[in-house]
Write a protein that holds these residues in place. Structure first.
Motif, PDB file in Angstrom:
ATOM      1  N   PHE A   1       0.830  -1.206   0.000  1.00  0.00           N
ATOM      2  CA  PHE A   1       0.000   0.000   0.000  1.00  0.00           C
ATOM      3  C   PHE A   1       0.866   1.258   0.000  1.00  0.00           C
TER       4      PHE A   1
ATOM      5  N   CYS B   1       0.288   5.522   0.281  1.00  0.00           N
ATOM      6  CA  CYS B   1      -0.685   6.605   0.473  1.00  0.00           C
ATOM      7  C   CYS B   1      -0.211   7.847  -0.275  1.00  0.00           C
TER       8      CYS B   1
ATOM      9  N   CYS C   1      -2.270  14.142   8.074  1.00  0.00           N
ATOM     10  CA  CYS C   1      -3.197  13.752   7.007  1.00  0.00           C
ATOM     11  C   CYS C   1      -4.611  13.962   7.545  1.00  0.00           C
TER      12      CYS C   1
ATOM     13  N   LEU D   1       5.047  10.906   9.669  1.00  0.00           N
ATOM     14  CA  LEU D   1       4.096   9.996   9.028  1.00  0.00           C
ATOM     15  C   LEU D   1       4.680   9.444   7.719  1.00  0.00           C
TER      16      LEU D   1
ATOM     17  N   LEU E   1       5.313   5.510   6.923  1.00  0.00           N
ATOM     18  CA  LEU E   1       4.693   4.822   5.786  1.00  0.00           C
ATOM     19  C   LEU E   1       5.744   4.237   4.842  1.00  0.00           C
TER      20      LEU E   1
ATOM     21  N   TYR F   1      -5.242   4.476  11.836  1.00  0.00           N
ATOM     22  CA  TYR F   1      -6.267   5.259  11.130  1.00  0.00           C
ATOM     23  C   TYR F   1      -6.418   4.836   9.666  1.00  0.00           C
ATOM     24  N   CYS F   2      -5.335   4.274   9.095  1.00  0.00           N
ATOM     25  CA  CYS F   2      -5.418   3.867   7.679  1.00  0.00           C
ATOM     26  C   CYS F   2      -6.546   2.850   7.482  1.00  0.00           C
TER      27      CYS F   2
ATOM     28  N   CYS G   1      -9.770   4.753   6.636  1.00  0.00           N
ATOM     29  CA  CYS G   1      -9.588   5.844   5.679  1.00  0.00           C
ATOM     30  C   CYS G   1     -10.137   5.431   4.321  1.00  0.00           C
TER      31      CYS G   1
ATOM     32  N   ASN H   1      -5.736   6.271  -3.661  1.00  0.00           N
ATOM     33  CA  ASN H   1      -4.571   5.589  -3.087  1.00  0.00           C
ATOM     34  C   ASN H   1      -4.358   4.225  -3.733  1.00  0.00           C
TER      35      ASN H   1
HETATM   36  S1  SF4 Z   1      -5.065   7.603   7.421  1.00  0.00           S
HETATM   37 FE1  SF4 Z   1      -5.453   7.760   5.221  1.00  0.00          FE
HETATM   38  S2  SF4 Z   1      -4.469   9.631   4.538  1.00  0.00           S
HETATM   39 FE2  SF4 Z   1      -3.651   9.089   6.573  1.00  0.00          FE
HETATM   40  S3  SF4 Z   1      -1.798   7.916   6.136  1.00  0.00           S
HETATM   41 FE3  SF4 Z   1      -3.457   6.452   6.374  1.00  0.00          FE
HETATM   42  S4  SF4 Z   1      -4.240   6.123   4.302  1.00  0.00           S
HETATM   43 FE4  SF4 Z   1      -3.001   7.975   4.260  1.00  0.00          FE
END
Ligand code: SF4
Ligand code: SF4
Length: 411
Positions: A292, A294, A312, A340, A344, A352-353, A356, A363
């Motif tokens: 993945f 982002c 974000c 962040l 990533l 939180y991903c 999201c 994405n």
């Molecule tokens: S929460 Fe959403 S915008 Fe934030 S890093 Fe994760 S995927 Fe990206």
């Protein structure tokens, strides 16, 4: 005033090109480090009480130091300096921000274009000059309508006049030839009505409808998430009906002058809804994407209604632009996103991903191109979808009149 459909379509296409695609292509092929969009929550005030929204459910703590018009002017001046062309304004309800029309005009003078996401409660009350400014400044307005069935719309938006006002606002915007896009949250309240509502949107000459499921974390990271939010999404025993609705929409839009994002939603919506958001190291996107990426954290500067720069959209801000105007916006954003981005890069995703979904389609496409071998399955699916989409656009252009005159909508 008569609705000029051709002009509206051209405005939407050219806006997408200038505001989205060209900056994105520049970034991918020329490695640009400048984001393409600044997204600002103008206010924490709202005149609806949506079931899935922390503001609507009154979870706010009091804080009077909200963004001002001068803060917005500073942000726009900075955007102009770094040639960032797109300003997305949301809320709360952005039309409750006093001076929003001045902000749109100031942005336009600085070569910045505005997209405004509104619930449509008050737009119809704007005067002719204000509509003229929105039109002149090539503003695109997103109106949130979960259903064109009044009962459902009242249920999800928590306001008896939600649909009436949205309809009046859509009509006024269209009369002034301002492009309108409908945003619809798919939930347990409206999943069975999506196709009917799309047909209604089509009958109103709406040409773009975008869907997303309920975001599982707080829409506003400085506010705690509403209790049992996950349960607002469609449950597994409702999937069959949901997929039938999505398929019907997919087929409908192939033959009619309306576009949705269903083709981008279909590959991942089931795994998103099924996943338990807080389960450690289990991410819904791994069902779709082995690797993945982002893109959002590289392309959007997110600013909350207190002026905080968020790493974000779903992660809380630590610093506010209000206290740091001697430092340019780009440097502030780079500082806010540094950790962040590093996390990533080493595939260390914040929890939180898992909640999201509002940016996930983009994405997903970015991940497929960033890691084409690891994500080859989805890359092939994307190519097929894009090919189908282009083909249907060409066919629509050629045959649309014939289709529309022969169509009998079956709801
Ligand atoms: S929460 Fe959403 S915008 Fe934030 S890093 Fe994760 S995927 Fe990206
Ligand atoms: S989702 Fe938007 S319109 Fe609904 S309560 Fe929240 S801020 Fe208001």
């Amino acid at each position: 005033m008569e609705i000029n459909e051709k002009e509206l379509t051209i405005t939407v296409i050219t806006s997408k090109l200038i505001r989205n695609y060209i900056p994105e292509i520049k970034r991918i092929f020329f490695g640009g480090k400048i984001p393409s969009n600044v997204s600002v929550n103008l206010t924490d005030k709202c005149n609806q009480s949506c079931v899935y929204c922390e503001i609507g459910k009154n979870c706010l703590s009091q804080n009077s130091d909200l963004l001002t018009k001068d803060d917005l002017f500073w942000i726009i001046t900075q955007m102009a300096e770094f040639r960032i062309k797109k300003l997305s304004m949301c809320g709360g309800e952005p039309f409750l921000f006093s001076g929003i029309i001045d902000v749109v005009e100031f942005a336009w003078k600085n070569n910045v274009f505005c997209n405004i996401t509104s619930n449509g409660m008050t737009i119809h009350k704007l005067n002719d000059n204000e509509f003229h400014t929105l039109k002149k400044c090539k503003t695109i307005v997103n109106i949130s309508v979960d259903s064109f069935n009044e009962e459902i719309q009242i249920q999800t938006r928590g306001n008896d006049s939600a649909l009436k006002n949205a309809l009046k606002s859509i009509q006024k915007l269209q009369e002034n030839n301002i492009p309108v896009i409908i945003l619809s949250v798919i939930s347990k309240y409206n999943y069975h009505d999506l196709y009917k509502s799309l047909i209604h949107a089509h009958s109103l000459k709406i040409t773009n409808v975008l869907y997303q499921p309920v975001i599982k974390y707080s829409n506003f990271p400085n506010i705690s998430v509403i209790k049992n939010k996950q349960e607002l999404n469609v449950s597994t025993d409702q999937f069959d009906i949901l997929f039938r609705e999505l398929q019907k929409i997919y087929l409908f839009e192939r033959k009619h002058k309306i576009n949705t994002n269903i083709y981008r939603l279909l590959p991942w919506i089931e795994s998103y809804i099924n996943i338990i958001p807080d389960k450690k190291n289990t991410f819904f996107f791994h069902k779709v994407l082995p690797k993945f990426y982002c893109r959002e954290i590289f392309t959007v500067i997110e600013i909350n209604y207190y002026g905080g720069i968020q790493p974000c959209g779903l992660i809380q801000a630590e610093k506010s632009i209000k206290d740091n105007k001697s430092i340019d916006l780009l440097t502030q954003w780079e500082n806010a996103t540094e950790k962040l981005k590093a996390d990533l890069k080493s595939f260390n995703y914040p929890i939180y991903c898992n909640g999201c979904c509002h940016k996930f389609s983009r994405n997903m496409i970015a991940s497929a191109f960033q890691y084409p071998f690891a994500n080859r399955k989805i890359l092939i699916t994307i190519f097929i979808s894009i090919f189908n989409r282009l083909l249907s656009i060409i066919l629509k252009k050629l045959y649309i009149k014939e289709y529309e005159s022969r169509s009998h909508y079956r709801c």
